[in-house]
Structures are given as C-alpha cells and as structure tokens.
Design a protein around this motif. Sequence first.
Motif, PDB file in Angstrom:
ATOM      1  N   GLY A   1      26.583  42.765  48.824  1.00 26.24           N
ATOM      2  CA  GLY A   1      27.444  41.620  48.526  1.00 26.24           C
ATOM      3  C   GLY A   1      28.581  41.986  47.588  1.00 26.24           C
ATOM      4  O   GLY A   1      29.709  41.521  47.771  1.00 26.24           O
ATOM      5  N   LEU A   2      28.311  42.837  46.612  1.00 18.97           N
ATOM      6  CA  LEU A   2      29.356  43.282  45.685  1.00 18.97           C
ATOM      7  C   LEU A   2      30.442  44.048  46.417  1.00 18.97           C
ATOM      8  O   LEU A   2      31.632  43.870  46.145  1.00 18.97           O
TER       9      LEU A   2
ATOM     10  N   TYR B   1      29.682  35.680  40.555  1.00 16.85           N
ATOM     11  CA  TYR B   1      28.770  36.447  41.401  1.00 16.85           C
ATOM     12  C   TYR B   1      27.995  37.457  40.568  1.00 16.85           C
ATOM     13  O   TYR B   1      26.781  37.594  40.717  1.00 16.85           O
TER      14      TYR B   1
ATOM     15  N   HIS C   1      34.351  36.325  41.245  1.00 19.97           N
ATOM     16  CA  HIS C   1      33.698  37.628  41.114  1.00 19.97           C
ATOM     17  C   HIS C   1      32.810  37.654  39.874  1.00 19.97           C
ATOM     18  O   HIS C   1      31.685  38.151  39.913  1.00 19.97           O
TER      19      HIS C   1
ATOM     20  N   GLU D   1      39.886  34.221  42.356  1.00 16.74           N
ATOM     21  CA  GLU D   1      39.059  35.310  42.877  1.00 16.74           C
ATOM     22  C   GLU D   1      38.351  36.077  41.765  1.00 16.74           C
ATOM     23  O   GLU D   1      37.190  36.463  41.896  1.00 16.74           O
TER      24      GLU D   1
ATOM     25  N   VAL E   1      32.483  41.452  48.302  1.00 23.65           N
ATOM     26  CA  VAL E   1      33.261  40.622  47.378  1.00 23.65           C
ATOM     27  C   VAL E   1      34.448  41.412  46.847  1.00 23.65           C
ATOM     28  O   VAL E   1      35.567  40.900  46.764  1.00 23.65           O
ATOM     29  N   ASN E   2      34.230  42.674  46.493  1.00 18.05           N
ATOM     30  CA  ASN E   2      35.334  43.508  46.006  1.00 18.05           C
ATOM     31  C   ASN E   2      36.391  43.711  47.077  1.00 18.05           C
ATOM     32  O   ASN E   2      37.588  43.647  46.797  1.00 18.05           O
TER      33      ASN E   2
ATOM     34  N   THR F   1      37.979  39.856  48.125  1.00 20.50           N
ATOM     35  CA  THR F   1      38.750  39.075  47.159  1.00 20.50           C
ATOM     36  C   THR F   1      39.687  39.918  46.318  1.00 20.50           C
ATOM     37  O   THR F   1      40.801  39.505  46.042  1.00 20.50           O
TER      38      THR F   1
END
Length: 116
Positions: free
Chosen positions: A14-15, A95, A92, A88, A18-19, A22
């Motif tokens: 997921g990281l 998260y 982050h 964003e 997300v990186n 976003t």
Amino acid sequence: MKVFWVVFAIGLIGLYFVNMATLRMPLLNWDWGMHAAIRFFLGFFILGINAFYAQHLKFTSALKVILVIALLDYLYDYYIEAYRLNLEIILHGLYMVTWGSIMGYLACRNLNNKEY
C-alpha cells in the motif's frame, strides 16, 4: 505472528502505491522516508502501544499528541520550503499513522502472548 507479517506486507504494498499515485516519488527517497518514518512511529508507539494495547492514553488524547507533533513537522517543512502542504501529503501521513498503529498493536499483542 502471521497476522503481523501479513499486515506488514500489505502495508508495504500500500505504501508503494500511495507513494506512486499521490506523491509520484520512489519508495526509497531519504528525505521523504524520514517524514514517513516519523508518522509511522508516532502511530506505532502512541496509538498502537499506548492507546490501543496498554490503554495508558485515551484515544482522543493520543490523537491530540500526534496532531501536535505532525502539525509542527508540517509547519517546519513549510517554513523551510521543502514542499507545499496539500491534501495528498496529509493523506499520506494519515496512512502512515494508521499503518503504524495497527503494527504497534499487533507487535505488542504478539510479544506478550508468547508462551515460553
């Protein structure tokens, strides 16, 4: 312990997404990694261990502590013009705090439930 490693693997995947989605930056960026680690360990120690597992802090007071520390970090970065604060970056951070709190709770639960 299997749940811990499954959550860790899902969190890393997921990281990565997300990186890339976003922030459009690689996963191993040193400057951004420090900010992500701060938020992860805030969630890990304050929410995961102190609020959820040990229940030394109330959930609301733990969120206030995290909010103050994260806000000071955001203001410092804005002051030195490292990046512009936008939605964003806030998502982050949320998260990372959420993932850290789940990992902290699972780590303490697994360490204290081992039978020797």
